[in-house]
Every structure is written in structure tokens, then in C-alpha cells.
Scaffold this active site. Structure first.
Site, PDB file in Angstrom:
ATOM      1  CG  HIS A 148      -1.504   1.401   1.473  1.00 53.86           C
ATOM      2  ND1 HIS A 148      -2.587   1.887   0.766  1.00 53.86           N
ATOM      3  CD2 HIS A 148      -1.115   2.407   2.291  1.00 53.86           C
ATOM      4  CE1 HIS A 148      -2.845   3.131   1.159  1.00 53.86           C
ATOM      5  NE2 HIS A 148      -1.961   3.476   2.084  1.00 53.86           N
ATOM      6  CG  HIS A 153       1.015   6.681   0.293  1.00 52.24           C
ATOM      7  ND1 HIS A 153       0.211   7.800   0.434  1.00 52.24           N
ATOM      8  CD2 HIS A 153       0.442   5.727   1.051  1.00 52.24           C
ATOM      9  CE1 HIS A 153      -0.792   7.524   1.256  1.00 52.24           C
ATOM     10  NE2 HIS A 153      -0.690   6.273   1.641  1.00 52.24           N
ATOM     11  CB  SER A 213      -2.756   0.378  -2.896  1.00 50.36           C
ATOM     12  OG  SER A 213      -3.584   0.931  -1.883  1.00 50.36           O
TER      13      SER A 213
HETATM   14 FE    FE Z   1      -1.843   5.343   3.062  1.00 53.42          FE
END
Ligand code: FE
Ligand code: HBI
Length: 299
Positions: A148, A153, A213
Site C-alpha cells: 500500500h 503513495h 492500491s
Molecule cells: Fe496510506
């Protein structure tokens, strides 16, 4: 209890705004060996062949969905993560990232207290969880894992405007802590960095890490008729609760990353004061009840 368990207990009691709903299970990560700023070693050598294979399968499943659903800036940057056969080494990834936008990736054992989180962002250091989910969690993991954080990110941190927004967010977070406004700022993070949508000439696209994600929410957030999609509105976002264990009921749409960066320029103190006195909205609130109230009194 060590700091992390306290922090985790904080999450359980809803103290920390971003809770991934994990019950009272002890935290996954090795907090006991983290440094005072909650950073730790990635421990790349400890990943098993199963860990690398799980990362590859997660990466390939998401990468196949990106065209037409993820914003171009994300699609252009995801290649910087490197080949998906192995979980990236954070130090090598940080070298590439630092050249692009002066950010670096630092390993953490998992969710960390808000102050520590904001302090890292303010120094252009993005905390990435160093463990990966278990195979049985392929479709959903309650806490952010390395997939994730890396896939969701890190790519947009290669985008200069978004990279500056993330640092401004961290600086704002440190001020928010002093003003007891972390919950309001957590909502801004949630509805932009985690679950934000962006309007493009080719149509609606996702830029939020929680969407990018997620196997199911990427298509759902862009194409489903079910959720509400509202124009970016800082105060409405700060007044809107969010869901942590289901697809979002409301998404906020920006026109561009500049809009995000510009939104973080003003001093938030007067905004916090105004928002603190205003009614909150449920995650799925359809209309702006503030207007309804006005129309009722007007009517
Ligand atoms: Fe996050
Ligand atoms: N810790 N590692 C990590 N990752 C996050 O995304 C994170 C966090 N701690 C707190 C937090 N996010 C949220 O409370 C932010 O809204 C501050």
C-alpha cells in the site's frame, strides 16, 4: 505497554483518526526496535521468496488496471518503483526519489503516532511500512503494508507539485497538533492523499493511494454510479466523516495538484475555528445540510 501498543490502543479507542480497524490485535511491526522518530531498518534480507512473489502479484494486478482509471502523473511515475519481481530496496528507491523531488523513503514498523508522522513528512521523509501482508490478505489488509505504501503513495512523490503538497501537509499537521485539530487534518489526508479523485480532459481519474492500491476500489471510485463525487471543498472535507472498512461513500474531486497545494497555503487556524463550530456530515451525506437548514428557515 511499549509506545506502539499505547499508540495502537490509541487507535483502538479511536484516538488516532486513521484507524484501519484492527481490533485489539497487537501491532504487526517490530516497534520495540524502532528509533525515537519511529523509523527502523527495512530488513530487506528478511523478505522471503513468498513475500517477493506476493508483492509481484499485487503489483501486476494493480498495474493492469491503471490505464483509464489512474491519473497520468501516477502512471508515468509508477515505473520508478522498479521491476516488480522483488520488493524494492528503500535506499535505492530513495536515491531515485531524492534526485526527482528531494524526498526519501524511510522504513517504519507500521502506523506511527500522528506527531511522528507529520514530523517525517515535514522533512520530506515518507514512512513506508517494512512488512508485507500475508497471502490470505491478498485482497484486503487492515493496516497499510509495504505494498500500500510503496505502490499507493510513492509514485506521486516523484511529482514536484504533489511532493510539495505532502511536505506542506506535514508542516500543517505539526501546527494542527498544537491546535488539537488533527482529526480535521486527518480528514483532509483521507479525502485527498488516500481517496482523492482528479478531473482531467480525458475524464475522472484516481490519485489517492488507498484507491490506487485497492483491487476493487480503483474501478469503483472512477466508474460506479453509487458514490457521491463532490468538488474539492476544504471546509466540507474537514466536516465530513469517513469510512475505514468499506469503499468510500463520497469522493472529492480536484482540478489539479496545484489546487491541492494552494489549499494548504492559508493559515488553517481560522478555518479550524469555523469548522469546529459547524455541524459534521456523515460520510454518505447527500446534500449540504447547512443549505437545507438555510432553506428550511427561509421556507
Ligand atoms: Fe496510506
Ligand atoms: N503512520 N505509518 C503511517 N502511515 C500513515 O499513513 C499514517 C500514520 N500515522 C497517522 C496517520 N497516517 C494519520 O493519522 C494521518 O492522517 C496523520
Amino acid at each position: 505497554m511499549n509506545a506502539a501498543l499505547d499508540f495502537h490502543a490509541g487507535i483502538n479507542q479511536g484516538v488516532a483518526p486513521v484507524t484501519y480497524g484492527q481490533g485489539d490485535r497487537p501491532p504487526r511491526g517490530d516497534y520495540a526496535h524502532a528509533r525515537a522518530d519511529y523509523t527502523c531498518d527495512q530488513g530487506w534480507e528478511r523478505y522471503t521468496a513468498q513475500d517477493h512473489d506476493l508483492y509481484r502479484r499485487l503489483y501486476e494486478r494493480q498495474a493492469a488496471q491503471l490505464p483509464g482509471l489512474a491519473c497520468e502523473e501516477f502512471i508515468d511515475a509508477v515505473r520508478h518503483l522498479g521491476a516488480p519481481e522483488l520488493i524494492p530496496r528503500f535506499d535505492a528507491l530513495s536515491e531515485r526519489l531524492h534526485q526527482a523531488t528531494r524526498w526519501e523513503v524511510v522504513a517504519v514498523p507500521g502506523l506511527i503516532p500522528e506527531e511522528a508522522f507529520f514530523a517525517l513528512l515535514a522533512k520530506r521523509r515518507f514512512p513506508v511500512t517494512n512488512w508485507i501482508r500475508r497471502p490470505e490478505e491478498f485482497d484486503y489488509v487492515v493496516e497499510p503494508d509495504v505494498f500500500h505504501d510503496l505502490f499507493g503513495h510513492v509514485p506521486l512523490l516523484f511529482n514536484p507539485v504533489f511532493a510539495d503538497y505532502m511536505q506542506a501537509y506535514g508542516e500543517g499537521g505539526l501546527k494542527a497538533s498544537r491546535l488539537q485539530a488533527c482529526e480535521l487534518l486527518a480528514r483532509l489526508y483521507w479525502y485527498t492523499v488516500e481517496f482523492g479523485l482528479i478531473a482531467t480532459p480525458a475524464g475522472l481519474r484516481a490519485y489517492g493511494a488507498g484507491i490506487l492500491s485497492s483491487a476493487g476500489e480503483l474501478r469503483h471510485s472512477v466508474e460506479s454510479a453509487q458514490p457521491q463525487r463532490r468538488p474539492f471543498d476544504l471546509e466540507r472535507i474537514m466536516r465530513t466523516r469517513y469510512r475505514i472498512d468499506d469503499y468510500q461513500a463520497t469522493y472529492f474531486v480536484i482540478d489539479g495538484f496545484d489546487q491541492l497545494f494552494d489549499a494548504t497555503r492559508p493559515d488553517f487556524a481560522p478555518i479550524y475555528r469555523r469548522v469546529a463550530g459547524a455541524p459534521e456530515f456523515e460520510a454518505d451525506a447527500a446534500d449540504d445540510t447547512r443549505d437545507q437548514t438555510a432553506s428550511n428557515t427561509a421556507g
